[in-house]
Write a protein that holds these residues in place. Structure first.
Motif, PDB file in Angstrom:
ATOM      1  N   TYR A 119     -44.024 -27.635  -0.974  1.00 28.18           N
ATOM      2  CA  TYR A 119     -44.016 -26.486  -1.270  1.00 28.18           C
ATOM      3  C   TYR A 119     -44.973 -26.263  -2.591  1.00 28.18           C
ATOM      4  O   TYR A 119     -45.309 -27.155  -3.173  1.00 28.18           O
ATOM      5  N   ARG A 120     -45.155 -24.866  -2.895  1.00 33.00           N
ATOM      6  CA  ARG A 120     -45.863 -24.695  -4.048  1.00 33.00           C
ATOM      7  C   ARG A 120     -45.511 -23.276  -4.712  1.00 33.00           C
ATOM      8  O   ARG A 120     -45.108 -22.469  -4.251  1.00 33.00           O
ATOM      9  N   GLN A 121     -46.009 -23.392  -5.986  1.00 36.99           N
ATOM     10  CA  GLN A 121     -45.513 -22.222  -6.768  1.00 36.99           C
ATOM     11  C   GLN A 121     -46.565 -21.764  -7.897  1.00 36.99           C
ATOM     12  O   GLN A 121     -46.615 -22.614  -8.916  1.00 36.99           O
ATOM     13  N   LYS A 156     -45.264 -16.065  -9.156  1.00 37.50           N
ATOM     14  CA  LYS A 156     -45.092 -16.063  -7.506  1.00 37.50           C
ATOM     15  C   LYS A 156     -43.783 -16.663  -7.229  1.00 37.50           C
ATOM     16  O   LYS A 156     -43.294 -17.713  -7.917  1.00 37.50           O
ATOM     17  N   GLN A 157     -43.298 -16.438  -5.928  1.00 38.69           N
ATOM     18  CA  GLN A 157     -42.205 -17.273  -5.410  1.00 38.69           C
ATOM     19  C   GLN A 157     -42.941 -18.516  -4.917  1.00 38.69           C
ATOM     20  O   GLN A 157     -44.029 -18.647  -4.724  1.00 38.69           O
ATOM     21  N   ARG A 158     -41.723 -19.809  -4.908  1.00 36.79           N
ATOM     22  CA  ARG A 158     -42.368 -20.574  -4.419  1.00 36.79           C
ATOM     23  C   ARG A 158     -42.267 -20.809  -2.741  1.00 36.79           C
ATOM     24  O   ARG A 158     -41.806 -19.858  -2.182  1.00 36.79           O
ATOM     25  N   GLU A 159     -43.336 -21.063  -2.148  1.00 38.76           N
ATOM     26  CA  GLU A 159     -43.625 -20.938  -0.733  1.00 38.76           C
ATOM     27  C   GLU A 159     -43.901 -22.242  -0.109  1.00 38.76           C
ATOM     28  O   GLU A 159     -44.469 -23.333  -0.569  1.00 38.76           O
ATOM     29  N   ALA A 203     -51.532 -24.206  -8.208  1.00 33.24           N
ATOM     30  CA  ALA A 203     -50.164 -24.160  -8.110  1.00 33.24           C
ATOM     31  C   ALA A 203     -49.533 -25.339  -8.650  1.00 33.24           C
ATOM     32  O   ALA A 203     -50.174 -26.571  -8.718  1.00 33.24           O
TER      33      ALA A 203
END
Length: 114
Positions: A37-39, A43-46, A91
């Motif tokens: 995942y990345r954040q 922004k939200q973690r995706e 990120a």
């Protein structure tokens, strides 16, 4: 005690490549699906990419064709090969073990300069 230790982040120019690694302990790795995942700031973690116990993969549309997730069960390690990096890939990248509780690594910073 479950531990996920990420490495491989850093600063790279746009168009460059990086490979992230995540080594797990405290879980039966070969029976555990894993994800990256990345954040980004604000922004939200995706979800970036995921790989099942059997090796099936899926990717976010934004990284499809540029990133590759893989796993080495004998090393308890999951990798994220990132090619043709873009500034918008900047990120903190997190490794995730899809256990019942869900476990996370500490994160590794990836910065892509334009």
């Amino acid at each position: 005690q479950v531990q996920l230790v990420e490495s491989g982040g850093g600063l790279v120019q746009a168009g460059g490549s990086l490979t992230l690694s995540c080594t797990a302990s405290g879980i039966i790795f070969r029976f555990t699906a894993m994800g990256w995942y990345r954040q980004a700031p604000g922004k939200q973690r995706e979800l970036v990419a995921a790989i099942t116990e059997g090796g099936s993969t899926n990717y976010a549309d934004s990284v499809q064709g540029r990133f590759t997730i893989s796993r080495h069960n004998a090393k308890n390690t999951v990798y994220l090969q990132m090619n043709r990096l873009k500034p918008e890939d900047t990120a903190v990248y997190y490794c995730n073990a899809k256990t019942l509780e869900g476990h996370w690594g500490q994160g590794t910073q990836v910065t892509v300069s334009s």
